[in-house]
Scaffold this active site. Sequence first.
Site, PDB file in Angstrom:
ATOM      1  N   GLU A 266      32.754  61.130 -10.035  1.00 43.90           N
ATOM      2  CA  GLU A 266      31.491  61.485  -9.381  1.00 43.90           C
ATOM      3  C   GLU A 266      30.499  61.950 -10.432  1.00 43.90           C
ATOM      4  OE1 GLU A 266      31.823  64.556  -6.462  1.00 43.90           O
ATOM      5  OE2 GLU A 266      33.384  63.555  -5.288  1.00 43.90           O
ATOM      6  N   GLU A 322      24.554  63.171   3.669  1.00 43.09           N
ATOM      7  CA  GLU A 322      25.535  63.394   4.744  1.00 43.09           C
ATOM      8  C   GLU A 322      25.257  64.732   5.431  1.00 43.09           C
ATOM      9  OE1 GLU A 322      29.638  62.447   3.295  1.00 43.09           O
ATOM     10  OE2 GLU A 322      28.539  61.843   1.489  1.00 43.09           O
ATOM     11  N   LYS A 325      28.058  67.768   5.808  1.00 43.43           N
ATOM     12  CA  LYS A 325      28.777  68.367   4.679  1.00 43.43           C
ATOM     13  C   LYS A 325      28.533  69.869   4.673  1.00 43.43           C
ATOM     14  CE  LYS A 325      29.979  66.809   0.881  1.00 43.43           C
ATOM     15  NZ  LYS A 325      30.042  66.480  -0.560  1.00 43.43           N
ATOM     16  N   GLU A 331      24.435  69.966  -0.980  1.00 39.41           N
ATOM     17  CA  GLU A 331      25.612  69.181  -0.591  1.00 39.41           C
ATOM     18  C   GLU A 331      25.257  68.059   0.381  1.00 39.41           C
ATOM     19  OE1 GLU A 331      28.980  69.474  -1.663  1.00 39.41           O
ATOM     20  OE2 GLU A 331      27.840  70.503  -3.202  1.00 39.41           O
TER      21      GLU A 331
END
Length: 466
Positions: A266, A322, A325, A331
């Site tokens: 990542e 998202e 999350k 995040e």
Amino acid sequence: MTVMDFVPLFIFALVVSVCSAEISSKVGINWGGLGNNLPSPTRSVELIKSIGAKQIKIYNADPDILNALKNTDFVVSIMVPNEIIANISKSQYLSDRWVQTNVVPFYPEVKIRYLLVGNEILTNPDLGTWYNLVPAMRRIKSSLKTHKIHKVKVGTPSAMNVLESSFPPSSGTFRSDISAPIMKPMLQFLNRTKSFFFVDVYPYFAWADNSKDINLDYALLESTNVTYTDPVTNLTYTNLFDQMLDAIVFAMKRLGYPDIRIFIAETGWPNNGDLDQIGANIYNAATYNRNIVKKLTTKPAIGTPARPGSVIPSFIFALYNENQKPGPGTERHFGLLYPNGSQVYEIDLSGKTPESEYTKPLPAPTNNEPYKGKIWCVAGKGANKTALGDALSYACSQGNKTCEQIKPGKSCFKPDSLVWHASYSFSSYWAQFKKLGGTCYFNGLATQTAKDPSFGHCKFPSVSLL
């Protein structure tokens, strides 16, 4: 040096060259699913094609996603969930069954090439999984062999906090609690199976934690005149990414494994965040991700100062913003795409689009300096009433008189409503506990605001970043 001395070295160089050629410099994408508004797997595959990704990493072995990836050219990485690692480590039968269920039905129609056992297992306090990690990796590798699947590399992603020391890069050392019992056998396994050390590398967090001392352009791979020279190796660094990566290289070297290849599981930069999160904006996210793609796809490969010319296979985080999350606002804002499929900013993960061909101007960053005003934490719009009541109870059960002022007869009791009382308790809790790691989140029920919610004689506690 004699001719005979030269020949083995030449053959060795040739072998290294051939091995490097097998590693793809094509950048991939992390496809997370923690959102209640995300496109279908089939639609997502088309969107991934549109941004030029050639590799895909998912955080499970979702059969719907894997079916959507059948007979495509994507190289795919799947994951064994954290919660079953302990069981798999103790049972070859369970390991075999997991591979039978989650790999065999899709292989080779899906080009599964990496099987990751858990995600950042060594980041959190050990709940009985740390010592099961490497045994589970061995069992999974054995299960793949049993099913005659030989092209799949087994690994596990680690966060940078597996390091005890990382600055200067030459001081890179694994944490003392995991170095000998876990990291050494893991590196032995990766070396024996010719796999990769998978690592999550986020210059954003390193910079945000120390923005006074680290130049932003250095973190964004944008700097032209900021460098750092390691006093031990005399290697000169032009960006924070290389610095972080080489700390891993030296940590592995310290344990006797100088040549294990690194795979970026990542990396990325958030396009938005909370008021107290510096530098999380579209301009910086686009700049970082465009620059990192350019670095990773350049041919011949650039590598890092400690490993010049090495190919660094990588996955960018993440496909979507998202909305489910947990944690700070960043995040939920690492996506290259919004859930409706539109791009947050123009990007081409193939690296073929030069900067000059991006047509849409990026919005100017407004939060590259710490927020200078006060911040409050209040209940978000449309929050579930039952959950809000539970969160209110939690906030009031913590600390010293956190909710004293919303008791009957006190200055903040009125208006007597759940949302009002929850908002006060959230602000009071955050003001008291932020320095100890407390957050304004409350399972997604709370949000930060720069607008003072105080009313009449009721003064809400606030947080100041300066």
